[in-house]
Design an enzyme around this catalytic site. Structure first.
Site, PDB file in Angstrom:
ATOM      1  N   ASN A   8      19.737   8.813 -38.555  1.00 26.14           N
ATOM      2  CA  ASN A   8      21.127   8.994 -38.136  1.00 26.14           C
ATOM      3  C   ASN A   8      21.704   7.592 -37.944  1.00 26.14           C
ATOM      4  O   ASN A   8      21.436   6.946 -36.932  1.00 26.14           O
ATOM      5  CB  ASN A   8      21.157   9.803 -36.831  1.00 26.14           C
ATOM      6  CG  ASN A   8      22.563   9.913 -36.264  1.00 26.14           C
ATOM      7  OD1 ASN A   8      23.535   9.566 -36.918  1.00 26.14           O
ATOM      8  ND2 ASN A   8      22.666  10.401 -35.036  1.00 26.14           N
ATOM      9  N   SER A 208      14.994   7.468 -28.978  1.00 27.68           N
ATOM     10  CA  SER A 208      14.136   6.276 -28.885  1.00 27.68           C
ATOM     11  C   SER A 208      12.831   6.378 -29.678  1.00 27.68           C
ATOM     12  O   SER A 208      11.818   5.790 -29.281  1.00 27.68           O
ATOM     13  CB  SER A 208      13.853   5.918 -27.422  1.00 27.68           C
ATOM     14  OG  SER A 208      15.066   5.593 -26.768  1.00 27.68           O
TER      15      SER A 208
HETATM   16  P1  PGA Z   1      17.991   6.687 -30.976  1.00 32.08           P
HETATM   17  O1  PGA Z   1      19.076   7.793 -31.376  1.00 32.08           O
HETATM   18  O2  PGA Z   1      16.825   6.843 -31.922  1.00 32.08           O
HETATM   19  O3  PGA Z   1      18.714   5.368 -31.168  1.00 32.08           O
HETATM   20  O4  PGA Z   1      17.602   6.917 -29.573  1.00 32.08           O
HETATM   21  C1  PGA Z   1      18.691   9.090 -31.757  1.00 32.08           C
HETATM   22  C2  PGA Z   1      19.906   9.930 -32.019  1.00 32.08           C
HETATM   23  O5  PGA Z   1      20.923   9.731 -31.350  1.00 32.08           O
HETATM   24  O6  PGA Z   1      19.884  10.789 -32.916  1.00 32.08           O
END
Ligand code: PGA
Length: 252
Positions: A8, A208
């Site tokens: 994403n 994360s």
């Molecule tokens: P992150 O975002 O991996 O930066 O925590 C995940 C998401 O919002 O789909």
């Protein structure tokens, strides 16, 4: 194979970024099957990425679709338009959309119907806030999100759910993998028992995820893959996470 490792990119990317990302990704990805991998760039770059990954099998999707098909809705992008660009999936109901753009479960339900009408696989995002988590309310919150988003949908040929605790997104904090596993088990139980006509394909974890924590996550039986924000902006790291997934889930 269904979508399992999905990037994403949020509000990031440029033509130059897309090219560099692909170079890094292909340098480090060990597998030869790309069909479980997906990228959701900003919609303006969907066409560019389709060109770059032409015939490689990586699925390109949208980060969002509108809840209506056409109309006086300046700035919006519909499911048929996303399908027209050759996309195979769309993220729906990401917590950033819920919080920043006031998306309710009822709107999300309409978006799921739009996706299904166009044969786009919806990746429905669910997740609890920090306070809800601290109050041990995670199961109730997720159950409500599932029921409100899916009630009234008589048929959904395929659905992917991404469990993304809001407090874990972009924070470097994740729940322990056993806890995530039991949340995923509960999500599968709720969908299968309450909505038996909905074809739930898999439950991904998001929040994360990075190369360091990937193996502890993918060792869990009910974690079927990951939706990755920050770490997915690095083509090398995304490839390394996909390699770990292949080792633990595909080649096993
Ligand atoms: P992150 O975002 O991996 O930066 O925590 C995940 C998401 O919002 O789909």
């Amino acid at each position: 194979m269904s979508l399992c490792i999905v990037a994403n990119w949020k509000l990031n990317g440029s033509r130059e970024f897309n090219q560099q990302w692909a170079l890094e990704f292909f340098k480090h990805f060990n597998g030869d099957n790309f069909s479980s991998l997906g990228i959701a760039p900003a919609s303006v770059y969907i066409d560019h990425l389709q060109g770059i990954f032409n015939n490689r099998g990586i699925k390109i999707g949208a980060q969002n679709i509108d809840f209506l098909e056409t109309g006086a809705r300046t700035g919006e992008i519909s499911a048929p338009m996303i399908k027209d660009l050759g996309c195979e999936f769309s993220i729906i109901g990401h917590s950033e959309r819920r919080i920043l753009f006031d998306e309710t479960n009822q709107i999300i339900c309409q978006k799921l119907i739009q996706a299904n009408n166009c044969s786009l696989i919806p990746i429905l995002c669910l997740g609890e806030s920090d306070e809800e988590n601290q109050a041990n309310n995670t199961f109730n919150v997720l159950e409500k999100q599932i029921i409100e988003a899916l009630t009234g949908i008589t048929e959904l040929s395929s659905l992917i759910i991404a469990y993304e605790p809001i407090w874990a997104i972009g924070s470097g904090k994740i729940p322990n993998p056993e806890e995530i596993n039991s949340v995923h088990e509960m999500i599968k139980d709720v969908v299968q028992s309450r909505f038996p006509k909905i074809g739930l394909k898999s439950v991904l974890y998001g929040g994360s995820v990075n190369f360091k924590n990937a193996s502890s996550l993918f060792k869990q039986k009910n974690i079927d893959g990951a939706l990755i924000g920050g770490a997915s902006l690095d083509g090398k790291e995304f490839a390394l996470i996909a390699n770990v997934f292949n080792e633990l889930k595909v080649l096993k």
